[in-house]
Design an enzyme around this catalytic site. Structure first.
Site, PDB file in Angstrom:
ATOM      1  CG  ASP A  41      67.530  60.127  60.364  1.00  0.00           C
ATOM      2  OD1 ASP A  41      68.564  60.117  61.068  1.00  0.00           O
ATOM      3  OD2 ASP A  41      66.497  59.491  60.685  1.00  0.00           O
ATOM      4  NE  ARG A  67      61.117  55.066  72.963  1.00  0.00           N
ATOM      5  CZ  ARG A  67      62.249  55.463  72.426  1.00  0.00           C
ATOM      6  NH1 ARG A  67      62.395  55.425  71.127  1.00  0.00           N
ATOM      7  NH2 ARG A  67      63.236  55.903  73.160  1.00  0.00           N
TER       8      ARG A  67
HETATM    9  C1  LIG Z   1      71.652  58.021  67.383  1.00  0.00           C
HETATM   10  S1  LIG Z   1      71.289  58.877  65.903  1.00  0.00           S
HETATM   11  C2  LIG Z   1      72.960  59.247  65.386  1.00  0.00           C
HETATM   12  C3  LIG Z   1      73.103  60.666  64.883  1.00  0.00           C
HETATM   13  C4  LIG Z   1      74.541  61.067  64.505  1.00  0.00           C
HETATM   14  N1  LIG Z   1      75.055  60.208  63.469  1.00  0.00           N
HETATM   15  C5  LIG Z   1      75.444  61.073  65.707  1.00  0.00           C
HETATM   16  O1  LIG Z   1      76.261  60.157  65.865  1.00  0.00           O
HETATM   17  O2  LIG Z   1      75.346  61.984  66.517  1.00  0.00           O
HETATM   18  C6  LIG Z   1      70.819  57.543  64.778  1.00  0.00           C
HETATM   19  C7  LIG Z   1      69.976  58.011  63.609  1.00  0.00           C
HETATM   20  O3  LIG Z   1      69.967  56.984  62.614  1.00  0.00           O
HETATM   21  C8  LIG Z   1      68.695  56.992  61.995  1.00  0.00           C
HETATM   22  N2  LIG Z   1      68.456  55.706  61.334  1.00  0.00           N
HETATM   23  C9  LIG Z   1      68.305  54.492  61.920  1.00  0.00           C
HETATM   24  N3  LIG Z   1      68.075  53.544  60.986  1.00  0.00           N
HETATM   25  C10 LIG Z   1      68.100  54.174  59.791  1.00  0.00           C
HETATM   26  C11 LIG Z   1      67.938  53.741  58.449  1.00  0.00           C
HETATM   27  N4  LIG Z   1      67.707  52.447  58.146  1.00  0.00           N
HETATM   28  N5  LIG Z   1      68.026  54.646  57.459  1.00  0.00           N
HETATM   29  C12 LIG Z   1      68.272  55.956  57.747  1.00  0.00           C
HETATM   30  N6  LIG Z   1      68.426  56.425  58.991  1.00  0.00           N
HETATM   31  C13 LIG Z   1      68.355  55.553  60.007  1.00  0.00           C
HETATM   32  C14 LIG Z   1      67.742  57.270  63.145  1.00  0.00           C
HETATM   33  O4  LIG Z   1      66.494  57.779  62.684  1.00  0.00           O
HETATM   34  C15 LIG Z   1      68.536  58.269  63.986  1.00  0.00           C
HETATM   35  O5  LIG Z   1      68.164  59.600  63.696  1.00  0.00           O
END
Ligand SMILES: C[S@@+](CC[C@H](N)C(=O)[O-])C[C@H]1O[C@@H](n2cnc3c(N)ncnc32)[C@H](O)[C@@H]1O
Length: 302
Positions: A162, A53
């Site tokens: 996010d 990546r």
């Molecule tokens: C798998 S997605 C989940 C989306 C949604 N909550 C769902 O369950 O469908 C995880 C998201 O968390 C965000 N994320 C991860 N670490 C984070 C952080 N420290 N602060 C804010 N967002 C974060 C990622 O960028 C990603 O878009």
């Protein structure tokens, strides 16, 4: 996609990376920087996936190898900006409308009526989707609230945040296609308007939704959110280390109204993380609740 930190790295064996090689020491530096910055713990097994990546990023920056990239990440100022970029490339952003249906049905049928009671005096409701990715979760919650008819004339706000600016751009646009709709109930089509680029969330629902760019480990920034009545944090903490999980749970506790609800993903729990919340047994699901004077009334018990 990178596997959650508890899992293995099954995809890892499937790819051969032709680009620059990421040495173990360089991987450790990137892993520690990412973890310190946003809580995401990269498992050792994910080294090849990280190499692949970020390898593309090296090309874009005109760097020859990961040693140069690590040097860039370690610089004050510029390094922080690049780290944000790296995290964006490493995070999993999978999401779709109406994800984890039984939980959303429990939210609609059992949690919303309780929130109506809890927030009746002020006639305002705030729901936070923490780690909202491209926004489908935020709009799903807003549609559920609108369809419930319980909050007509109230000040309703569904807020999503996010760490990735890229996904938030999609969220703010509110236009979706194909796989975003794979679990959506047929009857919800009425909430979308066909456009040449896809289906746009109707304006009545969009006007309830707001998005912000911030890191869930930034407690100062989270404090600015004010009180929230329900928090959805689903499929985010599975990628975190324990320390980051605890910090986040403490922030959630601070932000929640007494009696407010915390909803986690189906594979996530507060086990070994916090005893401050009480359990709310919903039909087909389990939620957490910040204790209050107002008892939680399970469905059917009145
Ligand atoms: C798998 S997605 C989940 C989306 C949604 N909550 C769902 O369950 O469908 C995880 C998201 O968390 C965000 N994320 C991860 N670490 C984070 C952080 N420290 N602060 C804010 N967002 C974060 C990622 O960028 C990603 O878009």
């Amino acid at each position: 996609m990178l596997s959650p930190n508890s899992g293995g790295g099954t995809e890892v064996a499937l790819f051969f990376n032709a680009g620059p090689r990421l040495e173990a020491e360089e991987f450790r530096l990137i892993r520690d920087l990412v973890h310190g910055f946003c809580g995401i713990r990269l498992a050792d097994e994910s080294r090849l996936a990280v190499e692949r990546r970020l390898g593309e990023r090296l090309d874009g920056l005109g760097l020859q190898n990961f040693a140069e990239y690590c040097e860039l990440l370690s610089q004050t100022g510029r390094g922080q900006g690049e780290l944000e970029h790296a995290v964006d490339l490493l995070t999993t952003n999978e999401t779709y409308f109406f994800r984890e249906r039984p939980q959303l049905q429990a939210f609609e049928n059992e949690v919303l009526p309780q929130l109506r009671e809890l927030c009746a005096l002020r006639r305002s409701l705030t729901v936070w989707s923490a780690g909202c990715s491209t926004g489908e979760e935020v709009y799903t919650l807003a549609i559920l609230i609108a369809r419930s008819g319980l909050f007509a004339g109230w000040d309703v706000r569904v807020f999503g945040n996010d760490i990735s600016r890229r996904v938030l751009k999609t969220a703010r646009r509110g236009v979706y296609r194909g796989s975003s709709f794979r679990a959506m109930p047929e009857g919800w089509k009425a909430h979308f308007i066909k456009t040449p680029d896809g289906y746009m969330v109707e304006s009545k629902v969009r006007s309830m939704c707001h998005f912000g760019h911030f890191n869930l480990l930034d407690r100062g920034r989270i404090a600015l959110l004010g009180r929230v009545d329900a928090i959805f944090c689903r499929n985010v903490m599975i990628y975190f280390g324990d320390e980051a999980r605890r910090s986040l749970i403490d922030s959630f506790y601070d932000r929640l109204t007494p009696g407010g609800f915390l909803m986690l993903g189906h594979s996530e729990s507060l086990l070994h993380l916090s005893t401050a919340f009480e359990l709310a047994h919903l039909t087909g699901d389990l939620a957490y609740r910040k204790p209050s004077q107002l008892p939680f009334v399970p469905r059917g018990a009145s």
